[in-house]
Design an enzyme around this catalytic site. Sequence first.
Site, PDB file in Angstrom:
ATOM      1  N   GLN A 165     -12.601  -9.227  -7.983  1.00 41.47           N
ATOM      2  CA  GLN A 165     -12.381 -10.103  -9.131  1.00 41.47           C
ATOM      3  C   GLN A 165     -12.774 -11.560  -8.870  1.00 41.47           C
ATOM      4  OE1 GLN A 165      -8.267  -8.237  -9.723  1.00 41.47           O
ATOM      5  NE2 GLN A 165      -8.817  -8.768 -11.824  1.00 41.47           N
ATOM      6  N   ARG A 219      -1.915 -13.831  -1.295  1.00 41.79           N
ATOM      7  CA  ARG A 219      -2.223 -12.403  -1.273  1.00 41.79           C
ATOM      8  C   ARG A 219      -3.645 -12.220  -1.771  1.00 41.79           C
ATOM      9  NH1 ARG A 219      -1.374  -8.157  -5.731  1.00 41.79           N
ATOM     10  NH2 ARG A 219      -1.821  -6.217  -4.640  1.00 41.79           N
ATOM     11  N   HIS A 263      -7.970  -2.708  -3.282  1.00 46.60           N
ATOM     12  CA  HIS A 263      -7.745  -3.135  -4.669  1.00 46.60           C
ATOM     13  C   HIS A 263      -8.937  -2.640  -5.499  1.00 46.60           C
ATOM     14  CE1 HIS A 263      -5.337  -6.195  -7.187  1.00 46.60           C
ATOM     15  NE2 HIS A 263      -6.202  -5.649  -8.035  1.00 46.60           N
ATOM     16  N   ASN A 280      -3.249  -1.129  -3.961  1.00 44.27           N
ATOM     17  CA  ASN A 280      -2.783  -1.800  -5.155  1.00 44.27           C
ATOM     18  C   ASN A 280      -2.832  -0.819  -6.322  1.00 44.27           C
ATOM     19  OD1 ASN A 280      -2.166  -4.357  -6.727  1.00 44.27           O
ATOM     20  ND2 ASN A 280      -3.971  -3.573  -7.829  1.00 44.27           N
ATOM     21  N   GLU A 281      -1.671  -0.505  -6.889  1.00 44.98           N
ATOM     22  CA  GLU A 281      -1.584   0.268  -8.131  1.00 44.98           C
ATOM     23  C   GLU A 281      -2.355   1.590  -8.120  1.00 44.98           C
ATOM     24  OE1 GLU A 281      -2.596  -2.276 -11.434  1.00 44.98           O
ATOM     25  OE2 GLU A 281      -0.950  -3.640 -11.024  1.00 44.98           O
ATOM     26  N   ASN A 286       4.131  -4.576  -8.978  1.00 44.77           N
ATOM     27  CA  ASN A 286       3.394  -5.367  -9.963  1.00 44.77           C
ATOM     28  C   ASN A 286       3.987  -5.069 -11.333  1.00 44.77           C
ATOM     29  OD1 ASN A 286       1.694  -6.066  -7.894  1.00 44.77           O
ATOM     30  ND2 ASN A 286      -0.119  -5.047  -8.721  1.00 44.77           N
ATOM     31  N   TYR A 321       4.298  -6.518 -15.595  1.00 40.47           N
ATOM     32  CA  TYR A 321       3.836  -7.446 -16.621  1.00 40.47           C
ATOM     33  C   TYR A 321       4.610  -7.384 -17.929  1.00 40.47           C
ATOM     34  CZ  TYR A 321      -0.205  -8.439 -13.667  1.00 40.47           C
ATOM     35  OH  TYR A 321      -1.000  -8.844 -12.634  1.00 40.47           O
ATOM     36  N   GLU A 349       2.714  -8.940  -8.037  1.00 40.15           N
ATOM     37  CA  GLU A 349       1.977  -9.512  -9.170  1.00 40.15           C
ATOM     38  C   GLU A 349       2.910  -9.653 -10.355  1.00 40.15           C
ATOM     39  OE1 GLU A 349      -1.564  -7.472 -10.517  1.00 40.15           O
ATOM     40  OE2 GLU A 349      -2.334  -7.305  -8.477  1.00 40.15           O
ATOM     41  N   TRP A 369       0.244 -13.626 -10.440  1.00 38.57           N
ATOM     42  CA  TRP A 369      -1.132 -13.241 -10.793  1.00 38.57           C
ATOM     43  C   TRP A 369      -1.540 -14.110 -11.970  1.00 38.57           C
ATOM     44  CZ3 TRP A 369      -4.777 -10.190  -8.581  1.00 38.57           C
ATOM     45  CH2 TRP A 369      -5.962 -10.071  -9.313  1.00 38.57           C
ATOM     46  N   GLU A 425     -11.660  -9.753 -15.169  1.00 41.05           N
ATOM     47  CA  GLU A 425     -10.532  -8.920 -15.586  1.00 41.05           C
ATOM     48  C   GLU A 425     -11.023  -7.494 -15.914  1.00 41.05           C
ATOM     49  OE1 GLU A 425      -7.422  -8.979 -15.259  1.00 41.05           O
ATOM     50  OE2 GLU A 425      -6.756  -7.515 -16.731  1.00 41.05           O
ATOM     51  N   TRP A 426     -11.690  -6.868 -14.942  1.00 38.57           N
ATOM     52  CA  TRP A 426     -12.087  -5.462 -15.016  1.00 38.57           C
ATOM     53  C   TRP A 426     -12.780  -5.126 -16.339  1.00 38.57           C
ATOM     54  CZ3 TRP A 426     -11.925  -4.391 -10.159  1.00 38.57           C
ATOM     55  CH2 TRP A 426     -10.908  -4.910  -9.348  1.00 38.57           C
TER      56      TRP A 426
HETATM   57  C1  GBH Z   1      -3.102  -5.630 -12.467  1.00 41.90           C
HETATM   58  O1  GBH Z   1      -3.237  -4.454 -13.178  1.00 41.90           O
HETATM   59  C2  GBH Z   1      -4.194  -5.647 -11.424  1.00 41.90           C
HETATM   60  O2  GBH Z   1      -3.689  -5.406 -10.142  1.00 41.90           O
HETATM   61  C3  GBH Z   1      -5.027  -6.873 -11.458  1.00 41.90           C
HETATM   62  O3  GBH Z   1      -6.197  -6.649 -10.732  1.00 41.90           O
HETATM   63  C4  GBH Z   1      -5.301  -7.250 -12.893  1.00 41.90           C
HETATM   64  O4  GBH Z   1      -6.213  -8.296 -13.002  1.00 41.90           O
HETATM   65  C5  GBH Z   1      -3.978  -7.636 -13.524  1.00 41.90           C
HETATM   66  O5  GBH Z   1      -3.047  -6.616 -13.409  1.00 41.90           O
HETATM   67  C6  GBH Z   1      -4.068  -7.993 -14.996  1.00 41.90           C
HETATM   68  O6  GBH Z   1      -4.443  -6.881 -15.750  1.00 41.90           O
HETATM   69  O7  GBH Z   1      -6.042  -2.078 -22.457  1.00 41.90           O
HETATM   70  O8  GBH Z   1      -4.534  -0.228 -22.815  1.00 41.90           O
HETATM   71  O9  GBH Z   1      -6.546   0.110 -21.510  1.00 41.90           O
HETATM   72  C7  GBH Z   1      -2.291  -4.264 -14.192  1.00 41.90           C
HETATM   73  C8  GBH Z   1      -2.605  -2.969 -14.850  1.00 41.90           C
HETATM   74  C9  GBH Z   1      -4.632  -2.319 -15.872  1.00 41.90           C
HETATM   75  C10 GBH Z   1      -2.676  -2.925 -17.148  1.00 41.90           C
HETATM   76  C11 GBH Z   1      -5.441  -2.310 -17.130  1.00 41.90           C
HETATM   77  C12 GBH Z   1      -3.503  -2.897 -18.382  1.00 41.90           C
HETATM   78  C13 GBH Z   1      -5.392  -1.929 -19.485  1.00 41.90           C
HETATM   79  C14 GBH Z   1      -4.581  -1.202 -20.502  1.00 41.90           C
HETATM   80  N1  GBH Z   1      -3.476  -3.180 -15.982  1.00 41.90           N
HETATM   81  N2  GBH Z   1      -4.603  -1.965 -18.265  1.00 41.90           N
HETATM   82  S1  GBH Z   1      -5.510  -0.816 -21.926  1.00 41.90           S
END
Ligand code: GBH
Length: 487
Positions: free
Chosen positions: A26, A82, A127, A171-172, A314, A316, A381, A425, A432-433
């Site tokens: 990232q 981290r 990760h 991670n996750e 982690n 959120y 996180e 985080w 952001e993936w």
């Molecule tokens: C974490 O994942 C990661 O460890 C980190 O790399 C990432 O940047 C951070 O959180 C913020 O996302 O839109 O319904 O498909 C948290 C897990 C993965 C939760 C992606 C939300 C998308 C859900 N996240 N997921 S959806």
Amino acid sequence: EFQNRMYYYGTFPTDFLWGVTSSAYQIEGGWNAGGKGPSIWDTFTHTPGNGIPENGNGDVACDSYNKVDVDLGLIKTLGYYRFSISWSRVLPDGTTAHVNEPGLKYYENLIDKLLQAGIEPQVTLYHWDLPQGLENMGGWQNVIMVEYFTQYADLMFSRLGPKVKRWITFNEPYIVANLGYGYGNFAPGVSNDPGVIPYVVAHHLIKSHAEAWHLYNDKYRAAQGGQISITLNADWAEPRNPYKQEDIDATYRYVEFFLGWFAHPIYIGDYSEIMKTTIRERSLAAGLPKSRLPEFTPEEVQRINGTHDYFGLNHYTTKLIFPIDYGLQQNYDADRGVGAVDDWSWLDSGSSWLKVTPFGIRRLLNHIKNTYGNPQILITENGVSEKGPVDLNDVVRQHYYNSYINEVLKARVLDGADVRGYTAWSLMDNFEWAEGYSERFGLYFVNRSDPKLTRTPKVSVQTFSTIIRCNGFVDPNSGNECLKPQP
Ligand code: GBH
């Protein structure tokens, strides 16, 4: 008397750990620099049709590969750091057949500089950026990854272990199994058998974690004296209608299939009864000869149970849960059999999945305390995103950190959950993936239209560094002074 107020006016224990986090793909960039091999995220982002906004990728990201000194300056007031290792930067094809010394040097230099600046490094081995060479052998679907991961971990412990005292294996794993190999919206984008493959992948991730833990325990712990564990992610969940038994049951399934999938084998032993029974029954009902959930042998159950030095978490957000009957569909969602909604009163963020629900972190910490034997917990996180025009006065994030951390304080002081640390985080806006650069989680804003990728503090840098300085909160009755620890 304060317990019914929104805020609890206390302080954290003096040895509480504060930190900030990132991950290799990232932020680093340098995707093919200095002998690095490709990872599944390089392949995924370079494949047309992946749906990432503006064809975003991590080729350059925040260019942290070339900006170690700049980043150090940002971390200084934010506690420990981290970060994760890019496996294919140190082992280009994933195997120890060829060790890429310049890649290792990058991390040695980063760690040395952190230590010189008095910042503790905390290292995640995985990760999500599997070397493409290993994916070509089936990646986490192939049980041989257990050996490759252990060899990679061995190299990292021997080379970096004298200076790194806190390790995270994965991670996750939930995201790897489900999004990487079930829905396929994350690398490596596998979605052809979502009833079987995510469970196989999870099985191998759990075994890989356990072998790396045992390796550290047997070969390195005595000399290096560090801690090693896994980081699991989980939303908190409440029944959509708290008076309906079927919503209460669905909420239990949601939490057991999410956190419990990995936590049960590692902290209690074996998969939970509800996962084993549900998946077996649904498999047999569809005419399959046996359960789609793989089994651990009794020896494996023993070997995996207890492979933790703390509980990496982690977290959120929170969901409201109700049951959905998926009939004979064979996949993870159908096995779990729930739907999730948000409450209209919850504040929005820049991510559709993330609502501001501070109460959830306290309840989740209590759930972990009560379910998994009151482990030491390290929050690895927690944070929130924004989207659209830049506003350095990031009020949602300021509110998010103040209110979530206050709930963590309540969990620790009032409820006795053994929370030892908290990591924000993220250090700065980054890749952001599947959302590319459109959702920004950073304490620092990264200006992507400036070739220097300049980092500017958002106001939340103040919020978070004040919490760290005070080991809690500012006294609301005295302007800028920290609350005093209670006798
Ligand atoms: C974490 O994942 C990661 O460890 C980190 O790399 C990432 O940047 C951070 O959180 C913020 O996302 O839109 O319904 O498909 C948290 C897990 C993965 C939760 C992606 C939300 C998308 C859900 N996240 N997921 S959806």
